[in-house]
Scaffold this motif. Structure first.
Motif, PDB file in Angstrom:
ATOM      1  N   ARG A  50       0.856  -1.257  -0.024  1.00 24.99           N
ATOM      2  CA  ARG A  50      -0.052  -0.004   0.080  1.00 24.99           C
ATOM      3  C   ARG A  50       0.798   1.233   0.009  1.00 24.99           C
ATOM      4  N   ARG A  51       1.867   1.173   0.782  1.00 26.62           N
ATOM      5  CA  ARG A  51       2.624   2.460   0.803  1.00 26.62           C
ATOM      6  C   ARG A  51       3.575   2.648  -0.359  1.00 26.62           C
ATOM      7  N   GLN A  52       3.810   1.593  -1.104  1.00 27.61           N
ATOM      8  CA  GLN A  52       4.728   1.730  -2.252  1.00 27.61           C
ATOM      9  C   GLN A  52       3.572   2.288  -3.487  1.00 27.61           C
ATOM     10  N   GLN A  53       2.605   1.784  -3.382  1.00 29.62           N
ATOM     11  CA  GLN A  53       1.357   2.188  -4.466  1.00 29.62           C
ATOM     12  C   GLN A  53       1.057   3.555  -4.260  1.00 29.62           C
ATOM     13  N   ALA A  54       0.867   4.069  -2.893  1.00 30.17           N
ATOM     14  CA  ALA A  54       0.719   5.483  -2.795  1.00 30.17           C
ATOM     15  C   ALA A  54       1.859   6.455  -3.207  1.00 30.17           C
ATOM     16  N   PHE A  55       3.181   5.850  -2.976  1.00 23.15           N
ATOM     17  CA  PHE A  55       4.066   6.815  -3.556  1.00 23.15           C
ATOM     18  C   PHE A  55       4.196   7.117  -4.950  1.00 23.15           C
ATOM     19  N   TRP A  56       4.218   5.915  -5.800  1.00 20.90           N
ATOM     20  CA  TRP A  56       3.978   5.821  -7.315  1.00 20.90           C
ATOM     21  C   TRP A  56       2.872   6.742  -7.718  1.00 20.90           C
ATOM     22  N   GLN A  57       1.751   6.565  -7.233  1.00 22.61           N
ATOM     23  CA  GLN A  57       0.419   7.280  -7.805  1.00 22.61           C
ATOM     24  C   GLN A  57       0.903   8.774  -7.418  1.00 22.61           C
ATOM     25  N   GLY A  58       1.031   9.095  -6.280  1.00 18.01           N
ATOM     26  CA  GLY A  58       1.095  10.379  -6.040  1.00 18.01           C
ATOM     27  C   GLY A  58       2.752  11.133  -6.966  1.00 18.01           C
ATOM     28  N   LEU A  59       3.568  10.208  -7.207  1.00 20.38           N
ATOM     29  CA  LEU A  59       4.664  10.614  -8.154  1.00 20.38           C
ATOM     30  C   LEU A  59       3.963  10.778  -9.618  1.00 20.38           C
ATOM     31  N   ASP A  60       3.356   9.765 -10.017  1.00 19.98           N
ATOM     32  CA  ASP A  60       2.864  10.028 -11.400  1.00 19.98           C
ATOM     33  C   ASP A  60       1.993  11.003 -11.340  1.00 19.98           C
ATOM     34  N   ALA A  61       1.135  11.669 -10.582  1.00 17.04           N
ATOM     35  CA  ALA A  61       0.390  13.054 -10.567  1.00 17.04           C
ATOM     36  C   ALA A  61       1.034  13.892 -10.865  1.00 17.04           C
TER      37      ALA A  61
END
Length: 318
Positions: free
Chosen positions: A49-60
């Motif tokens: 969950r933490r890695q997903q949240a990071f990548w999603q935020g970075l992709d934005a």
């Protein structure tokens, strides 16, 4: 029951799964493998969950990060940008690997050249002559003591010296200049190509390398770079010198990128600051060494920057 923190190995495993998933739909066999991994340990799901949240935020924020990323690696491997946004995690993973490998080479060379070095916290060293050297975090010193002289070379960071009195001269070399003790306590700081000397007791002679000599007494300080003086003689309260000895970091009207670099020395994992207008905003503050992440967050807020937590404790500031 509270789930414990994922281990570094579990964080890396989660990162690999997130990168695979971000490139497109996983084959059925890999989907089953991912589900088995997630169910094997509650920490796996937390790391995922933490890695997903990071990548999603970075992709934005992809365009800003992609625009700045070449400058992070420009003088290293010259990575080319990959246009599709779905490839962003692969690009950042590759860039991180390149930066880490290139950064490791000079660090290993520095370790080979140094006799005394500190990690992510200040440390105290007693020298063979009875002098005391207090090394700030990320500091490296080379020693050359013989029957005729006591010579030290500041390779990185900053150190404070309480010098034992004896017949052999005590000299610190830094940035092409020399600081010669006349019987004192003083600090030498290497900040990029700038060398700053502060005297808290006694007297020192500072030679920047252009043939001139400046005698500093208690409560005085001066800086030089490339063999030239940078400013007139300045005064400072002796008790305020080298505040890192007391567990403090004083940031006084510095660009945010430099301030964050100073604070990053008190963390084990690296901090990457992407260049931009915010990185040049000047900031000030007094921070505690025991809370470097809180200090970095505060500096970033002053400068209008954003902090992203990457796997392994790496911070990306942009």
């Amino acid at each position: 029951m509270t789930t414990s923190e994922p281990s570094p190995r579990q964080a890396r495993q989660a990162l690999r799964w997130v990168i695979r998933s971000s490139a497109g739909l996983l084959p059925e066999r890999q989907q089953r493998a991912l589900q088995r991994w997630l169910q094997a340990d509650p920490r796996h799901a937390l790391a995922w969950r933490r890695q997903q949240a990071f990548w999603q935020g970075l992709d934005a924020a992809g365009p800003e990060v992609l625009a700045a990323l070449p400058e992070l690696t420009a003088d290293r491997q010259g990575l080319r940008l990959i246009a599709p946004r779905r490839r962003l995690p692969w690009l950042l993973a590759s860039a991180a690997a390149v930066v880490m490998m290139v950064a490791a080479a000079p660090h290993a060379l520095l370790l080979a050249r140094s006799d005394l070095r500190s990690g992510d916290a200040p440390c105290v060293a007693r020298l063979d002559d009875g002098s005391t050297a207090v090394l700030d975090a990320g500091t490296a010193l080379a020693l050359e003591f013989d029957d005729q002289q006591r010579r030290l070379r500041l390779l990185r960071g900053q150190a404070w010296f309480q010098v034992a009195h004896e017949r052999r001269p005590f000299q610190v070399d830094a940035g092409g200049g020399q600081i010669l003790d006349i019987g004192t306590a003083f600090s030498v700081s290497l900040q990029g190509a700038t060398i700053i000397t502060q005297v808290s007791e006694g007297v020192v002679d500072v030679r920047p390398g252009d043939g001139s000599v400046q005698r500093l007494r208690a409560g005085q300080m001066r800086a030089f770079r490339d063999g030239r003086w940078l400013q007139p003689l300045r005064r400072a309260a002796p008790e305020a010198m080298a505040p890192w000895r007391r567990g403090e970091v004083a940031i006084d009207d510095q660009p945010a990128a430099q301030a964050i670099a100073d604070l990053a020395r008190y963390r084990r994992a690296p901090v990457w600051v992407l260049s931009g207008q915010g990185a040049r905003v000047r900031v000030s503050g007094l921070f505690h060494l025991q809370q470097p992440e809180t200090a970095i967050d505060a500096v970033a807020t002053q400068a209008g920057l954003r902090v992203q937590r990457l796997p392994g404790g790496v911070l990306l500031v942009w």
